[in-house]
Design a protein around this motif. Structure first.
Motif, PDB file in Angstrom:
ATOM      1  N   ALA A 175       0.830  -1.205   0.000  1.00 51.85           N
ATOM      2  CA  ALA A 175       0.000   0.000   0.000  1.00 51.85           C
ATOM      3  C   ALA A 175       0.863   1.254   0.000  1.00 51.85           C
ATOM      4  CB  ALA A 175      -0.925  -0.009   1.219  1.00 51.85           C
ATOM      5  N   ALA A 176       1.939   1.248   0.794  1.00 53.05           N
ATOM      6  CA  ALA A 176       2.825   2.412   0.830  1.00 53.05           C
ATOM      7  C   ALA A 176       3.488   2.639  -0.525  1.00 53.05           C
ATOM      8  CB  ALA A 176       3.884   2.217   1.915  1.00 53.05           C
ATOM      9  N   ARG A 177       3.842   1.556  -1.209  1.00 52.88           N
ATOM     10  CA  ARG A 177       4.452   1.690  -2.540  1.00 52.88           C
ATOM     11  C   ARG A 177       3.473   2.334  -3.514  1.00 52.88           C
ATOM     12  NH1 ARG A 177       4.335  -2.093  -6.902  1.00 52.88           N
ATOM     13  NH2 ARG A 177       5.969  -1.671  -8.458  1.00 52.88           N
ATOM     14  N   TRP A 178       2.221   1.873  -3.496  1.00 58.08           N
ATOM     15  CA  TRP A 178       1.236   2.477  -4.393  1.00 58.08           C
ATOM     16  C   TRP A 178       1.008   3.944  -4.054  1.00 58.08           C
ATOM     17  CZ3 TRP A 178      -3.302   4.991  -3.353  1.00 58.08           C
ATOM     18  CH2 TRP A 178      -4.057   5.354  -4.479  1.00 58.08           C
ATOM     19  N   ALA A 179       0.883   4.262  -2.754  1.00 56.71           N
ATOM     20  CA  ALA A 179       0.624   5.645  -2.352  1.00 56.71           C
ATOM     21  C   ALA A 179       1.744   6.569  -2.808  1.00 56.71           C
ATOM     22  CB  ALA A 179       0.452   5.718  -0.836  1.00 56.71           C
ATOM     23  N   TRP A 180       2.990   6.115  -2.739  1.00 54.45           N
ATOM     24  CA  TRP A 180       4.130   6.931  -3.172  1.00 54.45           C
ATOM     25  C   TRP A 180       4.055   7.200  -4.675  1.00 54.45           C
ATOM     26  CZ3 TRP A 180       7.807   9.939  -1.287  1.00 54.45           C
ATOM     27  CH2 TRP A 180       8.907  10.245  -2.087  1.00 54.45           C
ATOM     28  N   ILE A 181       3.735   6.159  -5.457  1.00 56.79           N
ATOM     29  CA  ILE A 181       3.640   6.324  -6.913  1.00 56.79           C
ATOM     30  C   ILE A 181       2.438   7.186  -7.277  1.00 56.79           C
ATOM     31  CG2 ILE A 181       3.282   5.084  -9.091  1.00 56.79           C
ATOM     32  CD1 ILE A 181       4.729   2.711  -7.832  1.00 56.79           C
ATOM     33  N   ALA A 182       1.283   6.943  -6.641  1.00 53.93           N
ATOM     34  CA  ALA A 182       0.073   7.690  -6.952  1.00 53.93           C
ATOM     35  C   ALA A 182       0.221   9.161  -6.600  1.00 53.93           C
ATOM     36  CB  ALA A 182      -1.116   7.081  -6.207  1.00 53.93           C
ATOM     37  N   ARG A 183       0.943   9.457  -5.542  1.00 56.74           N
ATOM     38  CA  ARG A 183       1.140  10.861  -5.150  1.00 56.74           C
ATOM     39  C   ARG A 183       1.939  11.617  -6.193  1.00 56.74           C
ATOM     40  NH1 ARG A 183       4.752  13.282  -0.731  1.00 56.74           N
ATOM     41  NH2 ARG A 183       3.804  15.314  -0.347  1.00 56.74           N
ATOM     42  N   ARG A 184       2.958  10.950  -6.754  1.00 54.17           N
ATOM     43  CA  ARG A 184       3.764  11.606  -7.789  1.00 54.17           C
ATOM     44  C   ARG A 184       2.968  11.823  -9.067  1.00 54.17           C
ATOM     45  NH1 ARG A 184       9.090   8.698  -9.089  1.00 54.17           N
ATOM     46  NH2 ARG A 184       7.681   6.916  -9.112  1.00 54.17           N
ATOM     47  N   MET A 194      -2.207   6.131   2.978  1.00 51.51           N
ATOM     48  CA  MET A 194      -1.108   6.368   3.919  1.00 51.51           C
ATOM     49  C   MET A 194      -1.613   6.393   5.360  1.00 51.51           C
ATOM     50  SD  MET A 194       1.701   6.266   2.434  1.00 51.51           S
ATOM     51  CE  MET A 194       2.654   6.742   3.883  1.00 51.51           C
ATOM     52  N   LEU A 195      -2.847   6.873   5.580  1.00 54.15           N
ATOM     53  CA  LEU A 195      -3.431   6.809   6.920  1.00 54.15           C
ATOM     54  C   LEU A 195      -3.590   5.355   7.348  1.00 54.15           C
ATOM     55  CD1 LEU A 195      -4.787   8.088   9.386  1.00 54.15           C
ATOM     56  CD2 LEU A 195      -6.948   8.111   8.090  1.00 54.15           C
ATOM     57  N   LEU A 224      -8.847   0.797   4.421  1.00 54.72           N
ATOM     58  CA  LEU A 224      -8.541   2.087   3.804  1.00 54.72           C
ATOM     59  C   LEU A 224      -7.801   1.907   2.479  1.00 54.72           C
ATOM     60  CD1 LEU A 224      -7.526   4.159   6.967  1.00 54.72           C
ATOM     61  CD2 LEU A 224      -9.610   4.360   5.599  1.00 54.72           C
ATOM     62  N   THR A 225      -7.011   0.854   2.379  1.00 51.41           N
ATOM     63  CA  THR A 225      -6.332   0.591   1.107  1.00 51.41           C
ATOM     64  C   THR A 225      -7.340   0.275   0.013  1.00 51.41           C
ATOM     65  OG1 THR A 225      -4.330  -0.218   2.195  1.00 51.41           O
ATOM     66  CG2 THR A 225      -4.702  -0.928  -0.073  1.00 51.41           C
ATOM     67  N   LEU A 226      -8.318  -0.564   0.323  1.00 52.53           N
ATOM     68  CA  LEU A 226      -9.334  -0.909  -0.670  1.00 52.53           C
ATOM     69  C   LEU A 226     -10.198   0.295  -1.027  1.00 52.53           C
ATOM     70  CD1 LEU A 226     -10.417  -4.386   0.750  1.00 52.53           C
ATOM     71  CD2 LEU A 226      -9.071  -3.957  -1.300  1.00 52.53           C
TER      72      LEU A 226
END
Length: 681
Positions: A175-184, A194-195, A224-226
């Protein structure tokens, strides 16, 4: 590999999240006051745990780049973890059912039947959807682990709770990996995800002191990831996206499995209703009965005339009728009534299942199925009702018993409205022969029945029809003689000479797939049991209500053996050369059947305390959808009944599904390799 890149990455997330689960085979657990805790383990078991976890994790990591290697590693790890679990599996039906179903589903996902189209090179915009798929796959596994952990030990034990925490921690990494990519990339949802990651980390810290509180905090991570990833678009594909429903109904093999599963589940729910039974029954018994009826097997853990009400018997008869004709036949008929057409691939696969001469004859074959079924079952019901009426039954009872027995016999189901099956009619030759005729017609199949006039007139008939008819004749005459010789002074003792011959013939007809019995099967001679096992494994003819590997499969294998002994490269029959592709398909179906027998036998040996000859008779009867038993069914515990129910389901849909897959798959390889001989024998 799966058809879409996102499917492959979703599988990657699932396998990576499952890696910690492999560290917890059930044999390492002990139950104390309802709480599971670790039991002492040896170095060998611990090494197996570590190896299975490493294989699952390694397979997940290399899956997107080296797909075949990843599939092999993950499969070995999954099988190893399952073996470590099964060796100490407690007799918990729910856990056993979920375990077997989950492992089978995962292996099917890892090794799909369809060949993918070449995927275009990944671009920068594809990274977020692929990472999203991995994170969602891991999140679903995390939720499942939490659901298992909290009800099992309330979060207070060190077993499932700790395991679930590790699973959700792996999900948090994805989930953290996706959040980092999606934020960029500016995609929506990274803050929510991320929460969830932060709450997962907090749950890990709190869990050391308050396990239940920690698990509750961690469970918010997958949720929250889903929620945060549900709006991320998937990679675009040409044309309209295919829905999950369309993916099932447009593929004959998937439709077959899904509809039989749905029918079994609906049947179990209906049989669980108070109006269906005279006494409360467990859901496992209802499921076993529904699967047995749907798969037209006949194995029973309930006394049909005493445990089922009239409404329950009607439900059972409906399941037998629908299951006997086959869901795909009904689906094809529905499409025809709606004026729609099947695709060319679907018509080709259905032509093979229904025994049609070509794709254009599919709907004609469906009409023949219904016509032959209506005529056979109607004539059988009238004849049997008259015979039961002559025996002293009332008119309503005779009509209902006649209809039920006729449908059950034509569909080769083996259910009867007498507690001792057809043993009360062992001296009534007319009843036995009418039932045997219905079994024979249903076992041959409507396509072969319709083609019989051409065979009688010596017209040019399909080779399949000739092989099926010739093999069926051999498998009727030879067992009749063998049963009469072996059981003359045993189970047939006390009958007249004529009745002994009648019962020997009847058992020869019914033992390959129908499941009726007119003699005491538990008192059979060992050689008779062996003969029955062989006949049950072979089963009936293609495009019929019968189970087993089918008569044509056995015939092709026999002809191939004869050709090999004579030094020929081609098998021949009735002046025609049989294609190598047909022989390969027959070998694949027979080998799969033998492997299934071995696997089912091992599962029963690990969980049931019954003699081996009883277990092998039971598993072959289930896989062949025969329904005969020598007393094993009644002695199965709840887990054993689930295993046998799965065997009945596999025996019904497995050969058909394999045939559909072999029919529709075509090799795209054009290169030829050097030929080399290999020594065998």
């Amino acid at each position: 590999m799966p058809r879409r890149p996102t499917d492959l990455h979703a599988l990657r997330g699932v396998l990576a999240a499952l890696a910690p689960v492999a560290m917890l085979p059930i044999e390492l657990l002990e139950a104390t006051d309802g709480i599971w805790t670790y039991a002492p383990v040896g170095a060998f078991v611990l090494g197996g745990q570590l190896l299975s976890s490493a294989l699952l994790l390694g397979g997940a990591l290399v899956l997107p780049t080296r797909t075949r290697t990843g599939r092999v590693l993950a499969s070995i790890g999954l099988v190893l973890a399952t073996l470590l679990t099964v060796t100490g599996l407690p007799k918990d039906p729910a856990f056993g059912f979920v375990l077997l179903l989950s492992v089978g589903g995962l292996l099917t996902w890892i090794w799909p039947s369809t060949k993918p189209r070449p995927a275009p090179p990944a671009t920068r915009d594809d990274v977020a959807p692929l990472a999203r798929a991995s994170s969602r796959g891991a999140a679903w596994v995390g939720l499942a682990a939490w659901v298992v952990a909290v009800p099992t030990d309330g979060g207070t034990g060190v077993s499932h709770g700790a395991n679930a925490a590790l699973v959700m921690a792996v999900g948090a990494l994805f989930a953290a990996r996706w959040a980092w990519i999606a934020r960029r990339l500016g995609a929506p949802g990274p803050r929510r995800v991320m929460l969830g990651v932060a709450l997962t980390v907090a749950g890990l810290a709190v869990g050391w002191a308050e396990p239940l509180t920690g698990l509750t905090l961690m469970a918010t991570g997958p949720v929250l990831t889903l929620l945060g990833t549900r709006c991320t678009p998937a990679p675009t594909a040409p044309g309209r996206p295919v829905t999950a429903w369309e993916a099932v109904v447009s593929h004959p093999a998937r439709a077959l499995v899904a509809t039989f599963m749905a029918l079994g589940a609906v049947g179990a729910a209906l049989l669980s209703l108070p109006l269906a039974t005279t006494r409360p029954i467990s859901f496992v018994d209802a499921l076993f009965t529904a699967v047995s009826a749907t798969c037209v097997t006949g194995l029973a853990v309930l006394d049909t005339p005493n445990d089922l009400t009239f409404a329950g018997q009607v439900i059972l008869l409906a399941l037998i009728q629908v299951g006997g004709l086959g869901i795909l036949t009904f689906s094809t008929a529905t499409v025809a009534l709606l004026g729609r057409r099947l695709s060319v691939r679907q018509e080709g696969a259905m032509a093979g299942v229904l025994g049609a001469d070509g794709v254009g004859d599919v709907f004609r074959s469906v009409r023949e199925v219904f016509v032959v079924t209506a005529i056979a079952e109607g004539a059988g019901a009238i004849g049997l009702a008259g015979l039961f009426l002559a025996k002293g039954a009332s008119v309503p009872t005779a009509l209902w018993h006649g209809l039920f027995t006729s449908v059950s016999a034509f569909c080769n189901a083996g259910f009867a409205l007498q507690s001792t099956n057809l043993v009360p009619y062992r001296e009534d030759a007319l009843v036995l022969h009418v039932v045997a005729a219905l079994i024979t017609v249903g076992g041959l199949g409507p396509a072969l029945i319709v083609g019989l006039p051409a065979l009688v007139r010596h017209d040019r008939a399909p080779l399949q029809a000739r092989l099926a008819l010739a093999t069926s004749a051999v498998l009727l005459v030879v067992p009749t003689i063998a049963i009469a010789a072996l059981e003359w002074s045993n189970t047939l003792a006390g009958l007249s000479v004529a009745d002994r011959l009648h019962n020997a013939w009847f058992q020869s007809v019914t033992l390959r797939t129908a499941g009726f019995n007119s003699i005491d099967l538990e008192a059979l001679h060992p050689a008779t049991r062996t003969l029955m096992i062989v006949c049950m494994f072979i089963g009936g003819s293609p495009a019929s209500t019968a189970g087993g590997i089918k008569t044509t499969t056995a015939a092709l294998l026999g002809l191939a053996v004869i050709a090999a002994i004579r030094g020929r490269t081609d098998a021949t029959a009735f002046g025609r050369r049989i294609s190598h592709a047909s022989v390969y398909k027959a070998a694949a179906i027979a080998t799969t059947g033998l492997v299934s027998v071995g696997g089912g036998m091992a599962a029963l040996q690990l969980t049931q305390d019954l003699p081996d000859h009883v277990l092998i008779f039971e598993i072959v009867s289930a896989l062949g959808t025969v329904g005969l038993t020598i007393g094993g069914t009644a002695q199965l515990d709840q887990l054993g009944r689930i295993i046998v129910a799965l065997a009945m389901f596999m025996g019904r849909v497995g050969p058909l599904t394999l045939f559909l897959l072999l029919t529709e798959r075509e090799s795209t390889r054009r290169a030829t390799f050097p030929k080399e001989s290999v020594a065998v024998g």
